[in-house]
Design an enzyme around this catalytic site. Sequence first.
Site, short mmCIF file in Angstrom:
data_model
loop_
_atom_site.label_atom_id
_atom_site.label_comp_id
_atom_site.label_asym_id
_atom_site.label_seq_id
_atom_site.Cartn_x
_atom_site.Cartn_y
_atom_site.Cartn_z
N PRO A 1 42.21 36.82 38.59
CA PRO A 1 42.18 36.08 39.86
C PRO A 1 42.84 36.86 40.99
O PRO A 1 43.85 37.53 40.78
CB PRO A 1 42.95 34.80 39.54
CG PRO A 1 43.78 35.11 38.34
CD PRO A 1 43.07 36.19 37.59
N HIS A 2 42.23 36.79 42.15
CA HIS A 2 42.75 37.47 43.33
C HIS A 2 42.27 36.75 44.58
O HIS A 2 41.37 35.91 44.50
CB HIS A 2 42.33 38.95 43.35
CG HIS A 2 40.86 39.15 43.21
ND1 HIS A 2 40.21 39.05 41.98
CD2 HIS A 2 39.90 39.44 44.12
CE1 HIS A 2 38.92 39.27 42.16
NE2 HIS A 2 38.71 39.51 43.44
N GLY A 3 42.85 37.09 45.71
CA GLY A 3 42.52 36.40 46.96
C GLY A 3 41.19 36.85 47.54
O GLY A 3 40.59 37.83 47.10
#
Length: 145
Positions: free
Chosen positions: A63-65
Amino acid sequence: MAKEVLAKENIKLNVSFNNQEEAIRYAGQILVDNGYVEPSYIDKMFEREELTSTYMGNFVAIPHGTEDAKSLVNESGLSVVTIPEGVEYGEGNTVKILMGIAGKGDEHLDILSNIAIVLSDEDNIQLILDAASEEEIIRIFDEVN
């Protein structure tokens, strides 16, 4: 001096979660607590997840922005969370290794490619899950720093 991308305090071993949301929030909170990102970066991680799943296969999610979250990144960083029992991660996928990522500028591309090299080897997946210490995880990902 810049922070290490993967520091010992960014690694949490043998954690369990009730659901995907809890897992993503936890991985993001590690980055917040250690000064890599602003708290609102976690919301951008959820926005990113709505666009397309960050499940990568091999029991791994990263997960990342979103692209517009760059201004919320103070330093490039990585959180690693091992989930031996696994957590359901949408569409019937199970995640046992969760890696939160935040890259300053375009650094996330380099970090992702280094991670991908490590995680493409199924033996490394098992090494990560079997790791008894944060130092073992750091050794496996040495090329990421």
